[in-house]
Design a protein around this motif. Structure first.
Motif, PDB file in Angstrom:
ATOM      1  N   ARG A  71       0.797  -1.220   0.000  1.00 44.68           N
ATOM      2  CA  ARG A  71       0.000   0.000   0.000  1.00 44.68           C
ATOM      3  C   ARG A  71       0.834   1.276   0.000  1.00 44.68           C
ATOM      4  NH1 ARG A  71      -2.560  -0.899   6.000  1.00 44.68           N
ATOM      5  NH2 ARG A  71      -0.818  -0.097   7.237  1.00 44.68           N
ATOM      6  N   ASP A  72       2.054   1.230   0.561  1.00 47.00           N
ATOM      7  CA  ASP A  72       2.921   2.405   0.402  1.00 47.00           C
ATOM      8  C   ASP A  72       4.297   2.026  -0.129  1.00 47.00           C
ATOM      9  OD1 ASP A  72       4.314   1.359   2.521  1.00 47.00           O
ATOM     10  OD2 ASP A  72       4.301   3.191   3.711  1.00 47.00           O
ATOM     11  N   ALA A  73       4.443   0.746  -0.510  1.00 44.95           N
ATOM     12  CA  ALA A  73       5.676   0.243  -1.127  1.00 44.95           C
ATOM     13  C   ALA A  73       6.911   0.552  -0.299  1.00 44.95           C
ATOM     14  CB  ALA A  73       5.833   0.810  -2.539  1.00 44.95           C
ATOM     15  N   GLY A  74       6.749   0.652   1.010  1.00 47.45           N
ATOM     16  CA  GLY A  74       7.885   0.949   1.875  1.00 47.45           C
ATOM     17  C   GLY A  74       8.383   2.383   1.774  1.00 47.45           C
ATOM     18  N   LEU A  75       7.635   3.243   1.072  1.00 49.89           N
ATOM     19  CA  LEU A  75       8.117   4.603   0.812  1.00 49.89           C
ATOM     20  C   LEU A  75       8.007   5.504   2.036  1.00 49.89           C
ATOM     21  CD1 LEU A  75       6.748   5.164  -2.797  1.00 49.89           C
ATOM     22  CD2 LEU A  75       9.003   4.368  -2.072  1.00 49.89           C
ATOM     23  N   PHE A 135      -7.162   0.923   0.927  1.00 44.76           N
ATOM     24  CA  PHE A 135      -5.896   1.223   0.255  1.00 44.76           C
ATOM     25  C   PHE A 135      -5.839   2.674  -0.229  1.00 44.76           C
ATOM     26  CE2 PHE A 135      -6.358  -3.449  -0.678  1.00 44.76           C
ATOM     27  CZ  PHE A 135      -5.408  -3.839   0.251  1.00 44.76           C
ATOM     28  N   ILE A 136      -6.966   3.194  -0.645  1.00 47.93           N
ATOM     29  CA  ILE A 136      -7.016   4.586  -1.105  1.00 47.93           C
ATOM     30  C   ILE A 136      -6.701   5.522   0.056  1.00 47.93           C
ATOM     31  CG2 ILE A 136      -8.501   6.382  -2.086  1.00 47.93           C
ATOM     32  CD1 ILE A 136     -10.081   4.131  -3.468  1.00 47.93           C
ATOM     33  N   PHE A 137      -7.294   5.256   1.212  1.00 52.37           N
ATOM     34  CA  PHE A 137      -7.075   6.105   2.385  1.00 52.37           C
ATOM     35  C   PHE A 137      -5.627   6.039   2.864  1.00 52.37           C
ATOM     36  CE2 PHE A 137     -11.654   4.661   3.086  1.00 52.37           C
ATOM     37  CZ  PHE A 137     -12.170   5.750   2.396  1.00 52.37           C
ATOM     38  N   PHE A 138      -5.080   4.822   2.907  1.00 50.60           N
ATOM     39  CA  PHE A 138      -3.692   4.671   3.348  1.00 50.60           C
ATOM     40  C   PHE A 138      -2.727   5.371   2.396  1.00 50.60           C
ATOM     41  CE2 PHE A 138      -5.133   0.792   5.755  1.00 50.60           C
ATOM     42  CZ  PHE A 138      -4.779   1.277   7.005  1.00 50.60           C
ATOM     43  N   GLY A 139      -2.957   5.232   1.098  1.00 51.39           N
ATOM     44  CA  GLY A 139      -2.068   5.838   0.115  1.00 51.39           C
ATOM     45  C   GLY A 139      -2.048   7.348   0.218  1.00 51.39           C
ATOM     46  N   ALA A 140      -3.205   7.942   0.428  1.00 50.22           N
ATOM     47  CA  ALA A 140      -3.293   9.398   0.500  1.00 50.22           C
ATOM     48  C   ALA A 140      -2.665   9.955   1.772  1.00 50.22           C
ATOM     49  CB  ALA A 140      -4.755   9.833   0.415  1.00 50.22           C
ATOM     50  N   ALA A 141      -2.562   9.138   2.817  1.00 52.37           N
ATOM     51  CA  ALA A 141      -2.033   9.617   4.101  1.00 52.37           C
ATOM     52  C   ALA A 141      -0.582   9.225   4.341  1.00 52.37           C
ATOM     53  CB  ALA A 141      -2.896   9.072   5.239  1.00 52.37           C
ATOM     54  N   ALA A 142       0.006   8.365   3.499  1.00 55.99           N
ATOM     55  CA  ALA A 142       1.310   7.765   3.788  1.00 55.99           C
ATOM     56  C   ALA A 142       2.413   8.790   4.015  1.00 55.99           C
ATOM     57  CB  ALA A 142       1.705   6.807   2.667  1.00 55.99           C
ATOM     58  N   GLN A 143       2.571   9.749   3.101  1.00 59.94           N
ATOM     59  CA  GLN A 143       3.684  10.702   3.228  1.00 59.94           C
ATOM     60  C   GLN A 143       3.438  11.738   4.315  1.00 59.94           C
ATOM     61  OE1 GLN A 143       6.739  10.475   1.839  1.00 59.94           O
ATOM     62  NE2 GLN A 143       5.935   8.493   1.169  1.00 59.94           N
ATOM     63  N   THR A 187     -16.689  -2.473   9.015  1.00 57.34           N
ATOM     64  CA  THR A 187     -16.595  -1.078   9.461  1.00 57.34           C
ATOM     65  C   THR A 187     -15.401  -0.872  10.384  1.00 57.34           C
ATOM     66  OG1 THR A 187     -18.984  -0.781   9.287  1.00 57.34           O
ATOM     67  CG2 THR A 187     -17.802   0.748  10.722  1.00 57.34           C
ATOM     68  N   LEU A 188     -15.137  -1.853  11.232  1.00 56.55           N
ATOM     69  CA  LEU A 188     -14.021  -1.752  12.168  1.00 56.55           C
ATOM     70  C   LEU A 188     -12.673  -1.741  11.450  1.00 56.55           C
ATOM     71  CD1 LEU A 188     -13.441  -1.587  15.181  1.00 56.55           C
ATOM     72  CD2 LEU A 188     -13.337  -4.079  15.249  1.00 56.55           C
ATOM     73  N   THR A 189     -12.636  -2.186  10.210  1.00 49.37           N
ATOM     74  CA  THR A 189     -11.403  -2.160   9.420  1.00 49.37           C
ATOM     75  C   THR A 189     -11.309  -0.914   8.545  1.00 49.37           C
ATOM     76  OG1 THR A 189     -11.357  -4.576   9.333  1.00 49.37           O
ATOM     77  CG2 THR A 189     -10.053  -3.409   7.688  1.00 49.37           C
ATOM     78  N   VAL A 190     -12.420  -0.537   7.923  1.00 49.03           N
ATOM     79  CA  VAL A 190     -12.400   0.573   6.958  1.00 49.03           C
ATOM     80  C   VAL A 190     -12.403   1.927   7.647  1.00 49.03           C
ATOM     81  CG1 VAL A 190     -13.645   1.672   5.054  1.00 49.03           C
ATOM     82  CG2 VAL A 190     -13.536  -0.827   5.194  1.00 49.03           C
ATOM     83  N   ALA A 191     -13.228   2.083   8.671  1.00 53.42           N
ATOM     84  CA  ALA A 191     -13.392   3.397   9.310  1.00 53.42           C
ATOM     85  C   ALA A 191     -12.098   3.964   9.898  1.00 53.42           C
ATOM     86  CB  ALA A 191     -14.479   3.311  10.377  1.00 53.42           C
ATOM     87  N   PRO A 192     -11.253   3.179  10.602  1.00 56.65           N
ATOM     88  CA  PRO A 192     -10.022   3.769  11.135  1.00 56.65           C
ATOM     89  C   PRO A 192      -9.115   4.336  10.047  1.00 56.65           C
ATOM     90  CG  PRO A 192     -10.442   1.653  12.176  1.00 56.65           C
ATOM     91  CD  PRO A 192     -11.420   1.778  11.051  1.00 56.65           C
ATOM     92  N   ALA A 193      -9.044   3.660   8.894  1.00 51.94           N
ATOM     93  CA  ALA A 193      -8.199   4.148   7.802  1.00 51.94           C
ATOM     94  C   ALA A 193      -8.707   5.479   7.263  1.00 51.94           C
ATOM     95  CB  ALA A 193      -8.135   3.108   6.686  1.00 51.94           C
ATOM     96  N   ALA A 194     -10.037   5.580   7.094  1.00 57.52           N
ATOM     97  CA  ALA A 194     -10.620   6.823   6.575  1.00 57.52           C
ATOM     98  C   ALA A 194     -10.461   7.965   7.564  1.00 57.52           C
ATOM     99  CB  ALA A 194     -12.096   6.597   6.248  1.00 57.52           C
TER     100      ALA A 194
END
Length: 507
Positions: A71-75, A135-143, A187-194
């Protein structure tokens, strides 16, 4: 013109110990809150949601969990570890992360029909598609999150994670009580990421610019690629048990095994994640200063084992009551699995912190080579235990991990400033203290058994175990100086009553 975002070296040298120690305290506090929240949510949801629903979500997360390794390729780790980083670098990496997140979400949706066919469960189609949105939420927040970690803004990170988790748990419990079953777990998986994405963007106001050429971040992409491949191999090794059980023994068995694994692994996994959040940026700054790196790592490693080891052993000793109190009577079968998995979790505690050290010092290739050798051994071990069901898999997992411990330590520390003897020396105090507690509590087991109420019995037994552990650790294994040094770095040592009571002066 690019702007360098690296911290001033002299300032970092002066404040590193204080900042990281306080960061560890904050992160540990957040860990404690997270542990309580997760335990309470597990306690409540286990009573509101059927084991089959847990198994259905477990079938999907075994796959989406694998995809999350990319999801962030280790970046984000590359951003923290790199000595110098510019705004152009960050912008380029941000857009790479966003592209990866969207691509993985689409891939997850594409894999949904295959999961339905593999497990013969039509319900998995919408579950897989929705879980893929994380994955969309994680990618947008990674950096943005990597910037907070690089700048050691641990309080902000702790607040974001804790609030996101708390709100998500409330939503999941409400849904479960309303009869939504597995959707509450989704919901318990998706909501924390968002929620974490929104909190991270709000807290770190950096705005990405246009991406630069990928050649400008080639070294960071190589580092991230090696980290991702390492994570893939580790994931395959440590999730083969769940994949095989789900395929050959069904959702009910996987639900019980998965609950046991998750519960026994919560303390060590959370500690490793939380303390790694603090330790990794600090070790990265010390990567070219071995004289400071060695004592810093060993001190953190010893503290990690002191915290994680007794909790895992408590779970192993009092598994029946823990399962009964936390999950309820319908999960009694998980207790035996729970106990058999405990040695695996102890080994995780011994070896996982070395991942911080190898990555921080740029030894990502060595870590990758180790994963290439070790992963097939673990996978084969789990496969050999499959014919005997979940207990056979759990026992095979633990036996395999125990046999790999010493080879892992020897390989990981070969030629490093830290050797395997240092690691074992750091592990002896908590290990000896745990063994003493096990011996005393085993002898006194008859007294604990007299308490008919399982909650009271669990409270008495765990209190006795941890009290004995702490007394042996502090006064027999003489670890008071370690805690004193931590309190001194926090500026709390002169305020503690222990100094006045002991009248002792420690160097």
């Amino acid at each position: 013109m690019t702007t360098n975002l690296a911290l001033d070296g002299s300032e970092a040298t002066k404040t590193l110990k204080r900042v990281t120690t306080r960061g560890a305290l904050v992160s540990s506090g957040a860990l404690a809150i997270s542990f309580v929240l997760r335990t309470l949510s597990m306690l409540v949801l286990a009573r509101l949601v059927a084991p089959r629903d847990f198994g259905l979500v477990g079938m999907v997360t075994a796959v989406t969990g694998f995809l999350s390794l990319f999801r962030d390729a280790g970046l984000s780790l590359a951003t923290v570890q790199h000595e110098q980083i510019t705004r152009e670098h960050l912008s380029t990496l941000f857009w790479v992360n966003c592209a990866l997140g969207c691509g993985l979400a689409l891939l997850s949706a594409g894999l949904a029909p295959l999961l339905v066919a593999f497990y013969h469960e039509p319900t998995l189609l919408p579950i897989t598609i929705l879980l893929g949105t994380t994955f969309i939420f994680f990618g947008a927040a990674a950096q943005h999150r990597a910037l907070l970690q690089r700048r050691m803004r641990f309080v902000k990170i702790a607040l974001i994670d804790t609030i996101s988790l708390a709100v998500s748990i409330v939503a999941a419990v409400i849904m479960a009580k309303a009869g939504y079953g597995y959707w509450a777990l989704v919901t318990l998986t998706v909501a924390p990421a968002a929620l974490a994405m929104g909190g991270t963007w709000f807290t770190e106001p950096w705005l990405p610019g246009l991406p630069g050429h990928l050649s400008t971040v080639r070294a960071m992409l190589r580092f991230g690629g090696a980290v991702s491949l390492n994570s893939v191999l580790a994931y395959l090794a440590y999730n083969t048990d769940k994949i095989l059980l789900g395929r050959f023994w069904g959702a009910d068995v996987l639900g019980i095994y998965g609950r046991a694994y998750q519960l026994v692994n919560i303390p060590t996994e959370n500690l490793n994640t939380t303390l790694g959040l603090v330790a990794f940026p600090a070790l990265s700054r010390l990567q070219n200063d071995p004289s400071r790196l060695r004592p810093y790592f060993l001190k953190g490693y010893r503290l990690f084992l002191i915290l994680s080891m007794p909790i895992t052993v408590v779970f192993m000793m009092f598994a029946d009551d823990i399962i009964l109190v936390l999950l309820g009577p319908k999960w009694r079968e998980a207790a035996g699995i729970f106990r058999l998995l405990a040695p695996t979790i102890i080994v995780f505690g011994l070896i996982n912190p070395l991942f911080w050290l190898l990555l921080a010092t740029g030894q990502v290739k060595r870590s990758l080579k180790m994963a290439v050798v070790i992963a097939p051994v673990v996978m084969a071990g789990c496969a050999l235990g499959l014919s005997r069901g979940p207990r056979g898999v759990a026992a095979a997992f633990s036996i395999t991990m125990l046999s790999l411990t010493m080879p892992f330590l020897l390989w990981a520390t070969h030629g490093m400033v830290i050797n395997w003897k240092d690691m074992l020396s750091a592990a002896i105090p908590p290990l000896a203290s745990v063994m003493a507690s096990v011996l005393v509590c085993t002898i006194a087991n008859g007294f604990f058994a007299e308490a008919a109420n399982p909650v009271l019995r669990l409270l008495i037994s765990t209190t006795a175990f941890l009290t004995i552990y702490l007394l042996v650790l502090l006064f027999v294994m003489k670890q008071t100086t370690l805690f004193q040094s931590v309190l001194r770095e926090l500026g709390l040592w002169p305020l503690t009553p222990f100094k006045r009571l002991s009248g002792a002066r420690f160097m």
